[in-house]
Design a protein around this motif. Structure first.
Motif, PDB file in Angstrom:
ATOM      1  N   SER A 163      11.717 102.866  42.589  1.00  0.00           N
ATOM      2  CA  SER A 163      10.981 103.737  41.677  1.00  0.00           C
ATOM      3  C   SER A 163       9.562 102.868  41.540  1.00  0.00           C
ATOM      4  O   SER A 163       8.282 103.338  41.886  1.00  0.00           O
ATOM      5  CB  SER A 163      11.459 103.472  40.525  1.00  0.00           C
ATOM      6  N   ASP A 165       6.293 105.479  34.091  1.00  0.00           N
ATOM      7  CA  ASP A 165       6.858 105.426  35.197  1.00  0.00           C
ATOM      8  C   ASP A 165       8.097 106.664  35.260  1.00  0.00           C
ATOM      9  O   ASP A 165       8.342 105.874  36.683  1.00  0.00           O
ATOM     10  CB  ASP A 165       6.955 104.113  35.842  1.00  0.00           C
ATOM     11  N   TYR A 174       7.619 108.257  38.611  1.00  0.00           N
ATOM     12  CA  TYR A 174       8.841 107.125  40.001  1.00  0.00           C
ATOM     13  C   TYR A 174       9.890 107.518  39.944  1.00  0.00           C
ATOM     14  O   TYR A 174      10.941 107.626  40.963  1.00  0.00           O
ATOM     15  CB  TYR A 174       8.032 106.228  39.382  1.00  0.00           C
ATOM     16  N   VAL A 175      10.707 107.383  38.293  1.00  0.00           N
ATOM     17  CA  VAL A 175      12.166 107.183  38.460  1.00  0.00           C
ATOM     18  C   VAL A 175      13.088 108.661  38.865  1.00  0.00           C
ATOM     19  O   VAL A 175      14.016 108.694  39.651  1.00  0.00           O
ATOM     20  CB  VAL A 175      12.677 106.805  37.047  1.00  0.00           C
ATOM     21  N   ALA A 224      12.794 108.515  43.065  1.00  0.00           N
ATOM     22  CA  ALA A 224      13.947 107.892  43.422  1.00  0.00           C
ATOM     23  C   ALA A 224      15.526 108.285  42.386  1.00  0.00           C
ATOM     24  O   ALA A 224      15.985 108.707  44.255  1.00  0.00           O
ATOM     25  CB  ALA A 224      13.892 106.114  42.898  1.00  0.00           C
TER      26      ALA A 224
END
Length: 134
Positions: free
Chosen positions: A29, A61, A64-65, A68
């Motif tokens: 991430s 965030d 992004y996590v 991922a």
């Protein structure tokens, strides 16, 4: 004299399965965030990740996590699609005084992440097969 086992032992690279999930997901991430290839949608700070949630994610965030995590899941088990991710990221729907039941996650978030990963070249669709593959 060294034994044959000691001489034959070589250092091998680590795969995704060798690394703990939390460590890999945070590292990937951060890579997505720094590289700038994964663009955040305009609605990322407003949307809930499921109908059973009361609020949107508190982590700035989180997109992004989640991306991922989706990439890791596709690596471990290819052929997984939007519908399967709604079950994976689903949770408990709290019905007040009634019993709690399982509820699926939002499909739009998962679909957007899969399309973004496809544009980046990380995942793709296979001909005559369902779901996404790495």
């Amino acid at each position: 004299p060294k034994s044959k086992m000691a001489e034959e032992k070589k250092v091998q690279g680590a795969t995704v399965k060798d690394v703990e999930a939390a460590v890999f997901i945070t590292a990937l991430s951060q890579h997505f965030k720094k590289s700038g290839k994964l663009e955040l949608p305009e609605w990322h700070d407003l949307v809930k990740t499921g109908a059973y949630k009361e609020l949107c994610p508190q982590d700035p965030d989180w997109f992004y996590v989640r991306a991922a995590s989706v990439a890791r899941k596709i690596y471990l088990r290819g052929g997984i699609g939007v519908g399967a991710f709604t079950k994976v990221y689903g949770g408990r729907y709290r019905n007040g005084t009634q019993k709690r039941h399982f509820a699926k996650a939002a499909k739009g978030v998962n679909r957007h992440i899969l399309k973004a990963l496809e544009e980046m070249g990380i995942v793709q669709k296979k001909n005559e097969k369902n779901g996404r593959w790495i």
